[in-house]
Motif scaffolding. Structure first.
Motif, short mmCIF file in Angstrom:
data_model
loop_
_atom_site.label_atom_id
_atom_site.label_comp_id
_atom_site.label_asym_id
_atom_site.label_seq_id
_atom_site.Cartn_x
_atom_site.Cartn_y
_atom_site.Cartn_z
N THR A 175 0.85 -1.19 0.00
CA THR A 175 0.00 0.00 0.00
C THR A 175 0.88 1.24 0.00
O THR A 175 1.99 1.24 0.54
CB THR A 175 -0.92 0.04 1.23
OG1 THR A 175 -0.13 -0.03 2.43
CG2 THR A 175 -1.92 -1.12 1.21
N THR A 177 0.55 5.62 0.54
CA THR A 177 -0.30 6.73 0.98
C THR A 177 0.47 8.03 0.86
O THR A 177 1.61 8.14 1.33
CB THR A 177 -0.76 6.54 2.44
OG1 THR A 177 -1.39 5.28 2.57
CG2 THR A 177 -1.72 7.64 2.85
N GLN A 182 -3.33 12.15 2.93
CA GLN A 182 -3.68 10.76 3.23
C GLN A 182 -4.42 10.06 2.09
O GLN A 182 -5.27 9.20 2.31
CB GLN A 182 -4.51 10.68 4.53
CG GLN A 182 -3.75 11.14 5.76
CD GLN A 182 -2.55 10.24 6.05
OE1 GLN A 182 -2.70 9.04 6.21
NE2 GLN A 182 -1.36 10.84 6.08
N SER A 184 -4.69 7.53 -1.02
CA SER A 184 -4.05 6.30 -1.48
C SER A 184 -3.47 6.50 -2.86
O SER A 184 -4.02 7.24 -3.69
CB SER A 184 -5.06 5.14 -1.51
OG SER A 184 -5.51 4.84 -0.21
#
Length: 200
Positions: A175, A177, A182, A184
């Motif tokens: 993942t 960020t 914040q 994605s």
């Protein structure tokens, strides 16, 4: 798809490893490359190549492109083993060819160093970082590794991790960020087996 009757054009792939990657020089080594069509109802084997050596740096591999009237999606897999032990993370590489000749670079991932591609970054201030993490597939708190990189650097880079901290055959999730808002960020691969089972 119809096969071309003219001179067969070629696809040239440049396989690229990190500059400091050096495979073992003793024992038995093997490099195996497989290419299949991926956009046909039944995958067609295009080429299978095997050689009893290990590679480093960058090298070229070519195969015939026999179709002239349609785009072709090829699925490329490459494995290197030393005494039966995998040296690369097992990934599928997609090569889309609209016309040939065609050249493309594929960045390989030795175990312990995963090549990451994120969405194309926008221009940001250097202090605005991206946090990229590898964690267990069903537990985002179970981190394997986590790094902060500038968004400009996040487009493509190697993520390093300790192979001793991951379970062979287990799939992990990646993942990313963007820290300021914040949001994605798309990242490839999204999930991966970081340590293949040993064939030895």
């Amino acid at each position: 798809m119809s096969q071309s009757n003219n001179t067969t054009p070629y696809i040239t792939l440049t396989f690229s490893l990190p500059e400091d990657f050096s495979p073992p020089s003793d024992g038995e080594g093997e490099t195996y490359i497989s290419v299949q069509t991926a956009n046909t109802s039944i995958p067609l084997n295009v080429v299978q190549f095997r050689e009893p050596i290990l590679r480093s740096g960058r090298w070229n591999f070519s195969f015939a492109h026999n179709y002239s009237d349609v785009s072709v999606k090829y699925l490329v897999t490459i494995n290197m083993t030393h005494n039966g032990v995998p040296l690369l993370i097992d990934l599928d590489y997609v090569v889309i060819v609209h016309r040939a000749p065609h050249r493309q670079t594929l960045h390989l991932s030795p175990i312990g160093r995963l090549y990451i591609q994120a969405q194309a970054p926008r221009a940001v201030e250097p202090e605005h970082a991206v946090t990229l993490a590898a964690h267990e597939h069903d537990d985002t708190q179970a981190l394997v590794t986590q790094i902060h990189v500038s968004e400009k650097m996040a487009e493509a880079f190697y993520l390093e991790y300790d192979p001793a901290t991951v379970v062979p055959g287990k799939r992990y999730t990646l993942t990313a960020t963007e820290n300021e808002y914040q949001n994605s960020i798309a990242v490839y691969p999204g999930s991966v087996v970081l340590k293949p089972f040993s064939m030895a």
